[in-house]
Motif scaffolding. Sequence first.
Motif, PDB file in Angstrom:
ATOM      1  N   ARG A 259       5.108  -7.571  -8.133  1.00  0.00           N
ATOM      2  CA  ARG A 259       4.125  -7.261  -7.091  1.00  0.00           C
ATOM      3  C   ARG A 259       3.315  -6.042  -7.502  1.00  0.00           C
ATOM      4  NH1 ARG A 259       7.677  -4.354  -2.245  1.00  0.00           N
ATOM      5  NH2 ARG A 259       7.968  -2.367  -3.347  1.00  0.00           N
ATOM      6  N   PHE A 260       2.173  -5.888  -6.849  1.00  0.00           N
ATOM      7  CA  PHE A 260       1.342  -4.703  -7.030  1.00  0.00           C
ATOM      8  C   PHE A 260       1.628  -3.705  -5.905  1.00  0.00           C
ATOM      9  CE2 PHE A 260      -1.352  -7.642  -9.493  1.00  0.00           C
ATOM     10  CZ  PHE A 260      -1.594  -6.849 -10.613  1.00  0.00           C
ATOM     11  N   SER A 261       1.743  -2.437  -6.286  1.00  0.00           N
ATOM     12  CA  SER A 261       1.887  -1.362  -5.290  1.00  0.00           C
ATOM     13  C   SER A 261       1.036  -0.184  -5.750  1.00  0.00           C
ATOM     14  CB  SER A 261       3.350  -0.932  -5.138  1.00  0.00           C
ATOM     15  OG  SER A 261       3.850  -0.423  -6.370  1.00  0.00           O
ATOM     16  N   THR A 262       0.714   0.711  -4.812  1.00  0.00           N
ATOM     17  CA  THR A 262      -0.132   1.863  -5.136  1.00  0.00           C
ATOM     18  C   THR A 262       0.329   3.099  -4.375  1.00  0.00           C
ATOM     19  OG1 THR A 262      -2.395   2.740  -5.070  1.00  0.00           O
ATOM     20  CG2 THR A 262      -1.782   1.194  -3.335  1.00  0.00           C
ATOM     21  N   PRO A 263       0.247   4.274  -5.013  1.00  0.00           N
ATOM     22  CA  PRO A 263       0.590   5.516  -4.312  1.00  0.00           C
ATOM     23  C   PRO A 263      -0.590   6.148  -3.581  1.00  0.00           C
ATOM     24  CG  PRO A 263       0.217   5.998  -6.619  1.00  0.00           C
ATOM     25  CD  PRO A 263       0.022   4.512  -6.466  1.00  0.00           C
ATOM     26  N   VAL A 264      -1.753   5.496  -3.579  1.00  0.00           N
ATOM     27  CA  VAL A 264      -2.957   6.120  -3.018  1.00  0.00           C
ATOM     28  C   VAL A 264      -2.796   6.406  -1.532  1.00  0.00           C
ATOM     29  CG1 VAL A 264      -5.400   5.733  -2.478  1.00  0.00           C
ATOM     30  CG2 VAL A 264      -4.524   5.210  -4.760  1.00  0.00           C
ATOM     31  N   ALA A 265      -2.275   5.444  -0.768  1.00  0.00           N
ATOM     32  CA  ALA A 265      -2.098   5.665   0.672  1.00  0.00           C
ATOM     33  C   ALA A 265      -1.085   6.771   0.929  1.00  0.00           C
ATOM     34  CB  ALA A 265      -1.660   4.374   1.355  1.00  0.00           C
ATOM     35  N   ASP A 266      -0.041   6.858   0.102  1.00  0.00           N
ATOM     36  CA  ASP A 266       0.950   7.925   0.253  1.00  0.00           C
ATOM     37  C   ASP A 266       0.306   9.289   0.031  1.00  0.00           C
ATOM     38  OD1 ASP A 266       2.773   5.881   0.589  1.00  0.00           O
ATOM     39  OD2 ASP A 266       3.417   5.913  -1.500  1.00  0.00           O
TER      40      ASP A 266
ATOM     41  N   LEU B 201       0.808  -1.215   0.000  1.00  0.00           N
ATOM     42  CA  LEU B 201       0.000   0.000   0.000  1.00  0.00           C
ATOM     43  C   LEU B 201       0.843   1.268   0.000  1.00  0.00           C
ATOM     44  CD1 LEU B 201      -2.734  -1.043   2.583  1.00  0.00           C
ATOM     45  CD2 LEU B 201      -2.758  -1.280   0.094  1.00  0.00           C
ATOM     46  N   THR B 202       2.080   1.182  -0.430  1.00  0.00           N
ATOM     47  CA  THR B 202       2.940   2.365  -0.508  1.00  0.00           C
ATOM     48  C   THR B 202       3.954   2.165  -1.621  1.00  0.00           C
ATOM     49  OG1 THR B 202       4.520   3.772   0.691  1.00  0.00           O
ATOM     50  CG2 THR B 202       4.525   1.429   1.228  1.00  0.00           C
ATOM     51  N   GLU B 203       4.434   3.276  -2.211  1.00  0.00           N
ATOM     52  CA  GLU B 203       5.510   3.214  -3.196  1.00  0.00           C
ATOM     53  C   GLU B 203       6.764   3.915  -2.679  1.00  0.00           C
ATOM     54  OE1 GLU B 203       3.977   4.383  -7.127  1.00  0.00           O
ATOM     55  OE2 GLU B 203       3.728   2.218  -7.380  1.00  0.00           O
TER      56      GLU B 203
ATOM     57  N   PRO C 165      -5.717   2.101  -9.745  1.00  0.00           N
ATOM     58  CA  PRO C 165      -4.639   2.927  -9.177  1.00  0.00           C
ATOM     59  C   PRO C 165      -3.434   2.114  -8.679  1.00  0.00           C
ATOM     60  CG  PRO C 165      -6.292   2.552  -7.510  1.00  0.00           C
ATOM     61  CD  PRO C 165      -6.780   1.845  -8.749  1.00  0.00           C
ATOM     62  N   TRP C 166      -3.212   0.935  -9.273  1.00  0.00           N
ATOM     63  CA  TRP C 166      -2.098   0.090  -8.861  1.00  0.00           C
ATOM     64  C   TRP C 166      -1.010   0.102  -9.931  1.00  0.00           C
ATOM     65  CZ3 TRP C 166      -2.006  -2.441  -4.129  1.00  0.00           C
ATOM     66  CH2 TRP C 166      -3.203  -2.439  -3.414  1.00  0.00           C
ATOM     67  N   ARG C 167       0.172  -0.354  -9.551  1.00  0.00           N
ATOM     68  CA  ARG C 167       1.284  -0.529 -10.480  1.00  0.00           C
ATOM     69  C   ARG C 167       1.824  -1.946 -10.322  1.00  0.00           C
ATOM     70  NH1 ARG C 167       4.449   3.514 -12.007  1.00  0.00           N
ATOM     71  NH2 ARG C 167       4.052   4.669 -10.081  1.00  0.00           N
TER      72      ARG C 167
END
Length: 539
Positions: free
Chosen positions: A521-528, A432-434, A514-516
């Motif tokens: 693996r999958f990660s997302t900048p949304v939580a950041d 949940l973070t990049e 909103p994932w990469r």
Amino acid sequence: MDASVWERAFGPDVPLSLLAADTDRVKEYVFESARLHEVRGASAQLSALNEVDLPALVQGQFSLPPASILFAGGGSALLVVPTDVAGPLASAIQHRYLQVTGVATISVVHHPLAPGQLEHGLPPRHPGFGGLVAWLGYRLRLAKESRPVLPFLSIPAYVQACTSCQRRPATQEVPDPDGETRLLCEVCRRKADLGRGEKPRYLQAFEAFLRSSAADTPYARALQARPGTPETAPSLEEIGQASAGRARGYVGLIYADGNGVGQWLEACRTPEEFASRSQDLRRASEHAVFGALARWLQPWEGRCSDRMVRWLHPVEIVAIGGDDVFLVVPGDVALDVAATTCQRFGDLFGGALTMSAAVLVMPQRFPIYYGREVCEALLKHAKAAGRRGQSGQAPPAMIDFQVVSGDTSLTSDLEAYRRQAYRLHGDFREVLTERPYQIARLQALLQLARWMRSSRFPSSQLYQLRRAVAEGGWIRSGNWHRYQLVRAQGEGSPYREFHERLSRGLELDGAHAPWRWSEGRFSTPVADLAEMLDYVRPE
């Protein structure tokens, strides 16, 4: 500097030694107290010892020329001196540190030089002068680790401990900037007196920079609009109050350090090149920091902890030593200041050197020594990410950040905290973070946050998306996100524009947003983005 330079400086056929010195446990000494003016005083002590006392000792007591000091700053020094002077000078330096601070020590090693070693080093493993310095650095680390005795002042029974450090017996009552009286030991009293004294050298240099090189910046224009100069912030509270909106009461700690600087200095072939590069490092760090502060800050006026209205610099420049930087700024500009500092540093070296940084946004009441420990963990994580996969080139500048609220369980064990707070444990083990970010992506995220605040984008939609990615993983949250896009048909839809800015600025694949998907693996900048939103100052 060829041999004739040293012959002119010391005379012909004078045996020479290379002397290296480095302050022991410097961060532990500077951040021993939670009080900002004592941290300021400790930093000023060490800065003066390096930049004033050491040259005075070398040129005064030992009558050596200024050219003998190749570098002095950031708690370290490197000198070329006659061999018969090296031992007495090392003892004098160590004595001076204890005399001024009471407890801080410095390790000093020196090595006699054979003819030609200044130019040729210790081939084949340590060629050139830079290789010689690297070899002496190993000896210096060994000396620091094997120091037999450290100053220690025990607290006898029935004696009040110092209310600041809790390590030494209190000796006297000292008034605080907020008007209270505290019992301090002699060491903390010296720090406090110096921290309440004249304006620190770094702030004086910053004011000179504003007058000479940054007259058209927001900070300089604010200074020009009224007579006089701002005072120094008495405590973290004033810096926190300079933040706006929900960030009011929060400060940002920035800890930055150059990447690959050791190898860059080791490549020096001569003492002259080493001295020149060391000065370039210091000037670049100062200009990068001062330029970032001038861009994102302005003087602040308000009621201080002593109930007086004052005009202040809302920043504390704790240290700029070579490529090492530690700052305290208002919480809503910390990320911007860090990104601009690292970018300017890299630009000044044309990309040959880069700088990584850690940013901790925390409540003003939190102890600064706690923040320093977290910053060290963040910086270690950022630099490790930059080194990953790099070979034969400067690692990219990376910035890691964390926001600490009053109910956080964050400790200096960053990896354990993030495994618990930012990892899902389903089949795909999404992250949940990049963090950490390269500068370009962090600036894109900051620009998106600024747009959201200035356009009054409904923050509830961001928090709903944040909840969706945390609870549903990449499949369910991706479906929820696409459903919101279908609902947000038409030109000028806030959510559709948010999606476009997020995908374009962060380079997300539209099929996975909103994932990469990267590195398996999958990660997302949304939580950041959700975490930083309240701590980004609108334009």
